[in-house]
Design a protein around this motif. Structure first.
Motif, mmCIF file in Angstrom:
data_model
loop_
_atom_site.group_PDB
_atom_site.id
_atom_site.type_symbol
_atom_site.label_atom_id
_atom_site.label_comp_id
_atom_site.label_asym_id
_atom_site.label_seq_id
_atom_site.Cartn_x
_atom_site.Cartn_y
_atom_site.Cartn_z
ATOM 1 N N ASN A 35 22.933 41.657 36.900
ATOM 2 C CA ASN A 35 22.217 41.480 35.300
ATOM 3 C C ASN A 35 22.833 39.931 35.360
ATOM 4 N N PRO A 36 22.170 38.638 35.527
ATOM 5 C CA PRO A 36 22.489 37.814 35.430
ATOM 6 C C PRO A 36 23.187 37.287 33.991
ATOM 7 N N SER A 37 22.110 37.681 33.515
ATOM 8 C CA SER A 37 22.449 37.405 31.057
ATOM 9 C C SER A 37 24.140 38.238 31.143
ATOM 10 N N GLN A 38 24.472 39.313 31.823
ATOM 11 C CA GLN A 38 26.186 39.433 31.936
ATOM 12 C C GLN A 38 26.210 38.678 32.659
ATOM 13 N N ALA A 39 26.310 37.748 33.140
ATOM 14 C CA ALA A 39 27.455 37.445 34.519
ATOM 15 C C ALA A 39 28.949 36.892 33.113
ATOM 16 N N PHE A 40 29.650 37.707 34.495
ATOM 17 C CA PHE A 40 31.523 36.787 33.386
ATOM 18 C C PHE A 40 31.726 37.419 31.661
ATOM 19 N N ALA A 41 30.903 38.514 31.570
ATOM 20 C CA ALA A 41 31.690 39.839 30.648
ATOM 21 C C ALA A 41 32.760 40.092 30.736
ATOM 22 N N LYS A 42 33.434 39.258 29.670
ATOM 23 C CA LYS A 42 35.018 40.019 29.952
ATOM 24 C C LYS A 42 34.844 41.596 29.574
ATOM 25 N N PRO A 43 36.386 42.037 29.456
ATOM 26 C CA PRO A 43 36.530 43.574 29.629
ATOM 27 C C PRO A 43 36.167 43.722 28.332
ATOM 28 N N GLY A 44 35.359 45.169 27.737
ATOM 29 C CA GLY A 44 35.350 45.689 26.600
ATOM 30 C C GLY A 44 35.273 47.302 27.242
ATOM 31 N N ALA A 45 33.945 47.332 25.966
ATOM 32 C CA ALA A 45 34.023 48.851 25.626
ATOM 33 C C ALA A 45 31.825 48.685 26.612
ATOM 34 N N ASP A 52 30.790 40.693 37.089
ATOM 35 C CA ASP A 52 31.247 39.260 37.967
ATOM 36 C C ASP A 52 30.613 38.196 38.039
ATOM 37 N N GLU A 53 30.369 37.225 39.039
ATOM 38 C CA GLU A 53 29.073 36.123 38.479
ATOM 39 C C GLU A 53 27.452 36.866 38.355
ATOM 40 N N SER A 54 27.708 37.669 39.100
ATOM 41 C CA SER A 54 25.952 37.911 38.873
ATOM 42 C C SER A 54 25.362 39.096 37.857
ATOM 43 N N GLY A 55 26.646 38.889 37.375
ATOM 44 C CA GLY A 55 26.456 40.300 36.529
ATOM 45 C C GLY A 55 26.613 41.589 37.305
ATOM 46 N N ARG A 56 27.503 41.990 37.510
ATOM 47 C CA ARG A 56 27.840 43.480 38.015
ATOM 48 C C ARG A 56 29.166 44.251 37.339
ATOM 49 N N ASP A 57 28.731 44.951 37.350
ATOM 50 C CA ASP A 57 29.968 45.705 36.709
ATOM 51 C C ASP A 57 31.112 45.921 37.362
ATOM 52 N N ILE A 58 32.566 45.623 37.233
ATOM 53 C CA ILE A 58 33.332 45.316 37.915
ATOM 54 C C ILE A 58 34.150 46.542 38.628
ATOM 55 N N ALA A 225 36.128 37.080 46.048
ATOM 56 C CA ALA A 225 34.800 36.646 45.429
ATOM 57 C C ALA A 225 36.039 36.530 43.941
ATOM 58 N N GLY A 226 36.487 36.351 43.744
ATOM 59 C CA GLY A 226 36.784 36.624 42.497
ATOM 60 C C GLY A 226 37.814 35.224 42.356
ATOM 61 N N ARG A 227 38.510 35.085 43.595
ATOM 62 C CA ARG A 227 39.301 33.793 43.487
ATOM 63 C C ARG A 227 38.527 32.701 43.338
ATOM 64 N N THR A 228 37.525 32.813 43.254
ATOM 65 C CA THR A 228 36.908 30.911 42.941
ATOM 66 C C THR A 228 36.255 30.631 41.904
ATOM 67 N N TYR A 229 36.787 31.972 40.854
ATOM 68 C CA TYR A 229 36.493 32.665 39.312
ATOM 69 C C TYR A 229 37.933 32.319 38.940
ATOM 70 N N LEU A 230 38.667 32.320 39.752
ATOM 71 C CA LEU A 230 39.828 32.834 38.770
ATOM 72 C C LEU A 230 39.697 32.419 37.322
ATOM 73 N N HIS A 231 39.907 30.987 37.136
ATOM 74 C CA HIS A 231 40.478 30.334 35.767
ATOM 75 C C HIS A 231 39.097 30.622 34.960
ATOM 76 N N LEU A 232 38.405 31.053 35.305
ATOM 77 C CA LEU A 232 37.278 31.343 34.790
ATOM 78 C C LEU A 232 37.208 32.936 34.145
ATOM 79 N N ALA A 233 36.930 34.021 35.628
ATOM 80 C CA ALA A 233 37.133 35.251 35.341
ATOM 81 C C ALA A 233 38.457 35.872 35.713
#
Length: 265
Positions: A35-45, A52-58, A225-233
């Motif tokens: 779900n690209p529109s939800q990419a890098f969404a922070k932890p929440g409800a 992640d970067e593709s909007g997949r739920d971690i 995969a997450g190490r690439t975006y460690l500063h962002l997510a």
């Protein structure tokens, strides 16, 4: 062992068996759905562990990833122990020259760091889930084989085996019904500890791109995969890492609960 430790051990087993065999009961979503529109969404409800970067739920990916990670750990440990039983039994019962030859080979292999040996095996077999299982299993076999050999050599002079000989039991019957089962009982806790260690090594191989290929929800691959975006997510690496630590710590807790005091190979 305290009552609290027993309860924690049982809860750990129940939870991870549930996540491995019925992950949809805990996380009903699709771990591969993007779900690209939800990419890098922070932890929440909406997304407990973020996306992640593709909007997949971690959270969904971590729960569904338990199946691959635990399967690799269990299969690798079973493979390593199976090889160890064969080599350890042959070495313990063989003539001295053959016993010494097998023991020297086992000691040489045992001296090589297990993860390094796994990497060497992967270099010949190529990456993938199957090669990862083979690599981790073969790398643990020498340590287990030395312990099996030691246990069987101790049991060879036991009263139990003398009684079986007096009753006319054949060599194969004594090995199958008396030596191997009794040699493995003290190693049960050690094998439990080895499962947690195998999960870590399998995750390390996937982290290096040598295990389960992406986008499969395997914890090591998710860490990579997450190490690439460690500063962002930061959550992309944090939660798969926590899952690996929890499994390793839980396996250690169960091993101690079973009475294991032998250092894992």
């Amino acid at each position: 062992m305290s009552r609290t430790a027993k309860i924690l051990s049982l809860a750990f087993i129940a939870f991870w068996l549930l996540t491995a065999f019925a992950p949809a009961l805990i996380a009903p979503g699709d771990p591969l759905a993007i779900n690209p529109s939800q990419a890098f969404a922070k932890p929440g409800a909406a997304h407990l562990f973020g996306t992640d970067e593709s909007g997949r739920d971690i959270f969904t990916r971590v729960i569904h990833g338990a199946r691959d990670s635990l399967f690799i750990g269990l299969a690798a440990t079973a493979l390593g122990m199976g090889i160890a039983i064969v080599l350890g039994t042959i070495s313990a019962l063989a003539p001295k020259w053959l016993d010494e030859s097998i023991l020297r080979v086992l000691e040489a292999l045992y001296a090589v760091p297990s993860l390094l040996m796994a990497l060497l095996i992967i270099a010949f077999t190529g990456p993938g889930v199957g090669p990862a299982i083979i690599a981790v299993g073969l790398s643990t076999a020498p340590g287990y084989a030395r312990l099996v050999r030691s246990q069987i050599r101790t049991l060879r002079s036991s009263e139990m085996l003398e009684a079986a000989t007096v009753l006319g039991r054949g060599q194969w019957t004594k090995v199958r019904n008396h030596l191997v089962p009794n040699a493995l009982k003290p190693l049960l806790a050690l094998v439990t500890l080895g499962i947690g260690q195998a999960v870590i090594w399998a995750a390390a191989l996937s982290f290096l791109g040598l295990g389960t290929p992406p986008p499969a929800p395997e914890w090591g691959a998710m860490l990579s995969a997450g190490r690439t975006y460690l500063h962002l997510a930061w959550w992309m690496s944090l939660f798969p890492g926590i899952a690996i630590v929890v499994v390793a710590a839980g396996a250690t807790l169960i091993g101690r609960a079973l009475g294991g005091k032998v250092k894992a190979p």
